[in-house]
Scaffold this active site. Structure first.
Site, PDB file in Angstrom:
ATOM      1  N   GLY A  54       0.837  -1.195   0.000  1.00 14.79           N
ATOM      2  CA  GLY A  54       0.000   0.000   0.000  1.00 14.79           C
ATOM      3  C   GLY A  54       0.870   1.243   0.000  1.00 14.79           C
ATOM      4  O   GLY A  54       2.069   1.162   0.270  1.00 14.79           O
ATOM      5  N   CYS A  81       5.318  -6.064   1.382  1.00 18.44           N
ATOM      6  CA  CYS A  81       5.658  -4.625   1.406  1.00 18.44           C
ATOM      7  C   CYS A  81       5.021  -3.930   2.597  1.00 18.44           C
ATOM      8  O   CYS A  81       5.349  -4.231   3.719  1.00 18.44           O
ATOM      9  CB  CYS A  81       5.256  -3.952   0.102  1.00 18.44           C
ATOM     10  SG  CYS A  81       6.341  -4.379  -1.217  1.00 18.44           S
ATOM     11  N   TYR A  82       4.069  -3.039   2.341  1.00 17.97           N
ATOM     12  CA  TYR A  82       3.434  -2.349   3.464  1.00 17.97           C
ATOM     13  C   TYR A  82       2.859  -3.363   4.464  1.00 17.97           C
ATOM     14  O   TYR A  82       2.901  -3.156   5.679  1.00 17.97           O
ATOM     15  CB  TYR A  82       2.325  -1.400   2.987  1.00 17.97           C
ATOM     16  CG  TYR A  82       1.716  -0.653   4.146  1.00 17.97           C
ATOM     17  CD1 TYR A  82       2.330   0.483   4.644  1.00 17.97           C
ATOM     18  CD2 TYR A  82       0.573  -1.139   4.782  1.00 17.97           C
ATOM     19  CE1 TYR A  82       1.820   1.134   5.755  1.00 17.97           C
ATOM     20  CE2 TYR A  82       0.058  -0.487   5.891  1.00 17.97           C
ATOM     21  CZ  TYR A  82       0.685   0.652   6.368  1.00 17.97           C
ATOM     22  OH  TYR A  82       0.184   1.285   7.479  1.00 17.97           O
ATOM     23  N   HIS A 175       7.315  -7.494  -4.057  1.00 19.59           N
ATOM     24  CA  HIS A 175       6.004  -7.944  -4.534  1.00 19.59           C
ATOM     25  C   HIS A 175       6.133  -9.286  -5.258  1.00 19.59           C
ATOM     26  O   HIS A 175       6.453  -9.306  -6.447  1.00 19.59           O
ATOM     27  CB  HIS A 175       5.430  -6.929  -5.528  1.00 19.59           C
ATOM     28  CG  HIS A 175       4.990  -5.651  -4.891  1.00 19.59           C
ATOM     29  ND1 HIS A 175       3.751  -5.505  -4.325  1.00 19.59           N
ATOM     30  CD2 HIS A 175       5.615  -4.466  -4.736  1.00 19.59           C
ATOM     31  CE1 HIS A 175       3.628  -4.275  -3.847  1.00 19.59           C
ATOM     32  NE2 HIS A 175       4.751  -3.625  -4.083  1.00 19.59           N
ATOM     33  N   GLU A 177       3.813 -11.014  -6.324  1.00 20.28           N
ATOM     34  CA  GLU A 177       2.677 -11.181  -7.241  1.00 20.28           C
ATOM     35  C   GLU A 177       2.926 -10.652  -8.647  1.00 20.28           C
ATOM     36  O   GLU A 177       2.192 -10.983  -9.569  1.00 20.28           O
ATOM     37  CB  GLU A 177       1.415 -10.518  -6.655  1.00 20.28           C
ATOM     38  CG  GLU A 177       1.443  -8.992  -6.532  1.00 20.28           C
ATOM     39  CD  GLU A 177       2.094  -8.476  -5.247  1.00 20.28           C
ATOM     40  OE1 GLU A 177       2.954  -9.187  -4.684  1.00 20.28           O
ATOM     41  OE2 GLU A 177       1.765  -7.356  -4.823  1.00 20.28           O
ATOM     42  N   SER A 229     -25.550  -9.180 -25.229  1.00 23.87           N
ATOM     43  CA  SER A 229     -24.934  -8.196 -26.120  1.00 23.87           C
ATOM     44  C   SER A 229     -24.069  -8.874 -27.170  1.00 23.87           C
ATOM     45  O   SER A 229     -23.629  -8.239 -28.115  1.00 23.87           O
ATOM     46  CB  SER A 229     -24.065  -7.255 -25.291  1.00 23.87           C
ATOM     47  OG  SER A 229     -22.964  -7.978 -24.760  1.00 23.87           O
ATOM     48  N   GLY A 230     -23.802 -10.162 -26.968  1.00 17.31           N
ATOM     49  CA  GLY A 230     -22.865 -10.831 -27.862  1.00 17.31           C
ATOM     50  C   GLY A 230     -21.447 -10.788 -27.322  1.00 17.31           C
ATOM     51  O   GLY A 230     -20.542 -11.383 -27.875  1.00 17.31           O
ATOM     52  N   GLY A 231     -21.251 -10.065 -26.220  1.00 17.32           N
ATOM     53  CA  GLY A 231     -19.945 -10.018 -25.576  1.00 17.32           C
ATOM     54  C   GLY A 231     -19.731 -11.264 -24.726  1.00 17.32           C
ATOM     55  O   GLY A 231     -20.659 -12.054 -24.510  1.00 17.32           O
ATOM     56  N   VAL A 232     -18.505 -11.415 -24.236  1.00 16.05           N
ATOM     57  CA  VAL A 232     -18.151 -12.635 -23.503  1.00 16.05           C
ATOM     58  C   VAL A 232     -18.940 -12.757 -22.193  1.00 16.05           C
ATOM     59  O   VAL A 232     -19.496 -13.813 -21.891  1.00 16.05           O
ATOM     60  CB  VAL A 232     -16.644 -12.631 -23.158  1.00 16.05           C
ATOM     61  CG1 VAL A 232     -16.248 -13.944 -22.508  1.00 16.05           C
ATOM     62  CG2 VAL A 232     -15.819 -12.393 -24.388  1.00 16.05           C
ATOM     63  N   ASP A 233     -19.011 -11.662 -21.426  1.00  9.14           N
ATOM     64  CA  ASP A 233     -19.561 -11.775 -20.076  1.00  9.14           C
ATOM     65  C   ASP A 233     -21.042 -12.163 -20.082  1.00  9.14           C
ATOM     66  O   ASP A 233     -21.450 -13.105 -19.397  1.00  9.14           O
ATOM     67  CB  ASP A 233     -19.367 -10.469 -19.296  1.00  9.14           C
ATOM     68  CG  ASP A 233     -17.922 -10.020 -19.305  1.00  9.14           C
ATOM     69  OD1 ASP A 233     -17.053 -10.876 -19.559  1.00  9.14           O
ATOM     70  OD2 ASP A 233     -17.664  -8.827 -19.065  1.00  9.14           O
ATOM     71  N   SER A 235     -22.701 -13.501 -22.431  1.00 10.84           N
ATOM     72  CA  SER A 235     -22.898 -14.808 -23.069  1.00 10.84           C
ATOM     73  C   SER A 235     -22.603 -15.948 -22.099  1.00 10.84           C
ATOM     74  O   SER A 235     -23.371 -16.910 -21.994  1.00 10.84           O
ATOM     75  CB  SER A 235     -21.974 -14.968 -24.278  1.00 10.84           C
ATOM     76  OG  SER A 235     -22.215 -13.948 -25.200  1.00 10.84           O
ATOM     77  N   LYS A 375     -11.776 -11.500 -15.604  1.00  9.27           N
ATOM     78  CA  LYS A 375     -12.116 -11.680 -17.024  1.00  9.27           C
ATOM     79  C   LYS A 375     -11.541 -12.973 -17.616  1.00  9.27           C
ATOM     80  O   LYS A 375     -12.223 -13.711 -18.312  1.00  9.27           O
ATOM     81  CB  LYS A 375     -11.577 -10.482 -17.811  1.00  9.27           C
ATOM     82  CG  LYS A 375     -11.972 -10.461 -19.257  1.00  9.27           C
ATOM     83  CD  LYS A 375     -13.212  -9.651 -19.428  1.00  9.27           C
ATOM     84  CE  LYS A 375     -13.707  -9.646 -20.845  1.00  9.27           C
ATOM     85  NZ  LYS A 375     -14.971  -8.911 -20.947  1.00  9.27           N
TER      86      LYS A 375
END
Ligand code: XMP
Length: 519
Positions: A54, A81-82, A175, A177, A229-233, A235, A375
């Protein structure tokens, strides 16, 4: 319940990456703000807690602290870290401002074995190893709390890794990650699997089964509507919910006339014909295009489209009796409760068009089966559900569609030209095998005409811009460095094949200072 890790967020830019790495190792985790009600920490049922980095300094008064329950719970803790600094300060050590601030790449010499290193795998984090890591800190620990010892050192941070095997507390100055920490994922695994004893059974197949059961329990025998909408999410959400409740799910697809070439037919074919999901296909092209006639201001365009979308969706949904739920493809990054040290509302750069206003207006409850996923996990779930790769790997497409890719007013003729340019451009990208390397690629129809010469004749036609960016989340982006021969080929094809275009430009703006879409 599957094993879970809790990440307490102290506001680092990269906290989400901790969650990604932990999940990639098959362990479910969530991020909560450091100052969350301790009862939620208790109720979470974690097998271990990670304290994120942070921007604060533990040397200032009133700095964020880990709640006492973290150290009273008897759970293993990893401070990053923090997170390491506050753990030390809270457990009786001392932290001071470092003369040598370290940012970026650094090397850590592993000094001694410890519980954290035990589960990291063969070749990493062995005493004597020199590991590449990514540091970002101004303060450093100068005196360890009782029970701790140093197990890794680096030039500017003699306490680069610290350990208390008895209490299972560990801390790193760097970090693990971020990808620049070469064996960082292994180190996190050492904590989640080795120290906390998680088994790594969280897979998309397991998620699918759990989500199906949860949807059934939430919805009972009521009907659910879902805006496609035809988008991934949306669908993936629709196919998952359909698996859970069959024909109790009704999808509504509003065609606002601002879609790409062939897109509406693809959506209908996939959902109605292939998946047999009840689908209402509302052709609202005229309504939208009439409302947008003569509108040039980007915000007015966005608001007009957003408002009409809600009207049309609402009207369609009202015809179906017994609907109690609205399904949305909300993702985890949208629901993470963020820690803000800056405060104050941020300025609106663009009014994003989504169906946010719908649930209140329609008095519907929400079903959001993807709200725990990132995603790329949604894409994995889509594959798990057997959705075609062409849909699962699809670039994001904004709700207001082509309207925000035509600066100035929108006409059917301009839409037609843009659709054709876009189709040629994407075809070339696919043929060159570059589609999956790019976050998003699209064409923009410019509100200028330019003079050209074709076959001895003068032309006076539109110019278009091509845009392609790389990004991990759409928040920042860089332009994609196409080879020159690709750009030459695509420009030639567009000018030869698309009537109405006689000049092609390539947009090399990053975000910031640009945005991905032009409006
Ligand atoms: P910008 O242009 O803000 O876009 O850099 C960031 C990402 O968001 C997408 N975008 C939208 N998506 N409704 C959406 O669902 C919208 O109104 C909208 N506006 C932008 C954009 O395509 C990019 O992926």
């Amino acid at each position: 319940m599957t094993d879970r890790i809790l990440i307490l967020d102290f506001g680092s830019q990269v906290t989400q990456l901790i969650a990604r790495r932990v999940r990639e190792s098959g362990v479910y985790c969530e991020i909560l703000p450091f100052n969350v009600d301790p009862k939620r920490i208790e109720a979470f049922g974690a097998k271990g807690i990670i304290l994120s980095g942070g921007p604060a300094s533990v040397l200032e008064i009133d700095t964020p602290r880990a709640p006492d329950i973290v150290f009273d719970s008897g759970l293993p803790v990893l401070g990053i870290c923090y997170g390491q600094q506050t753990m030390c300060a809270q457990l009786g050590g001392r932290v001071e401002r470092s003369e040598q601030r370290e940012f970026g790449r650094a090397e850590v010499d592993v000094a001694e074995a410890c519980g954290l290193f035990a589960g990291t795998g063969e070749n990493s984090w062995m005493p004597g190893n020199r590991e590449l890591v990514w540091m970002s800190h101004g303060d450093r620990v100068i005196e360890l709390p009782p029970g701790f010892r140093v197990v890794g050192r680096s030039g500017g941070a003699p306490f680069a890794i610290i350990a208390d095997d008895q209490r299972r507390y560990y801390g790193t100055m760097f970090h693990p990650e971020v990808v620049h920490s070469t064996h960082g994922a292994e180190l996190l695994r050492g904590f989640t699997h080795g120290v906390a004893g998680c088994t790594g059974e969280w897979t998309m197949a397991a998620f699918r089964a759990q989500a199906v059961a949860a949807i059934r329990q939430q919805v009972g025998s009521a009907k659910v509507i879902c805006g496609l909408s035809g988008g991934v999410d949306s669908s993936v959400a629709a196919v998952l919910i359909h698996e859970a409740i069959g024909d109790q799910l009704i999808c509504v697809f509003v065609d606002h006339g601002l879609l790409r070439k062939g897109e509406a037919d693809e959506v209908v074919a996939l959902f109605r014909d292939h998946y047999n999901i009840p689908l209402i296909h509302k052709d609202a092209k005229d309504l939208f295009l009439n409302a947008l006639a003569g509108v040039s201001d980007p915000e007015v365009k966005r608001k007009t489209i957003g408002g009409l979308f809600i009207d049309v969706f609402d009207a369609e949904a009202n015809r179906i009796k017994g609907v109690e739920f609205l399904a949305q493809g909300t993702l985890y990054p949208d629901v993470i409760e963020s820690v803000s040290f800056i405060g104050g509302p941020s300025v609106t750069i663009k009014s994003h068009h989504n169906v946010g206003g719908l649930p209140e207006r329609m008095k519907l409850k929400l079903v959001e089966p993807l709200r725990e996923l990132f995603k790329d996990e949604v894409r994995d779930l889509g594959r798990e559900l057997g959705l075609p790769e062409s849909l699962v790997g699809r670039h994001p497409f904004p709700g207001p569609g082509l309207a925000i890719r035509i600066p100035g007013d929108i006409t059917p003729e301009k839409l037609e030209i843009l659709r054709n340019v876009d189709a040629v451009y994407l075809d070339e990208i696919r043929k060159s095998g570059l589609y999956d390397e790019i976050w998003q690629a699209f064409a923009v129809l410019l509100p200028v005409r330019t003079v050209g010469v074709m076959g001895d004749a003068r032309t006076y036609e539109h110019a278009c811009a091509l845009r392609a960016v790389t990004s991990t989340d759409g928040m920042t982006a860089d332009y994609y460095p196409f080879p020159h021969d690709f750009l030459g080929r695509v420009a030639t094809r567009i000018i030869n094949e698309v009537r109405g275009i006689n000049r092609v430009t390539y947009d090399i703006t990053s975000k910031p200072p640009g945005t991905i879409e032009w409006e």
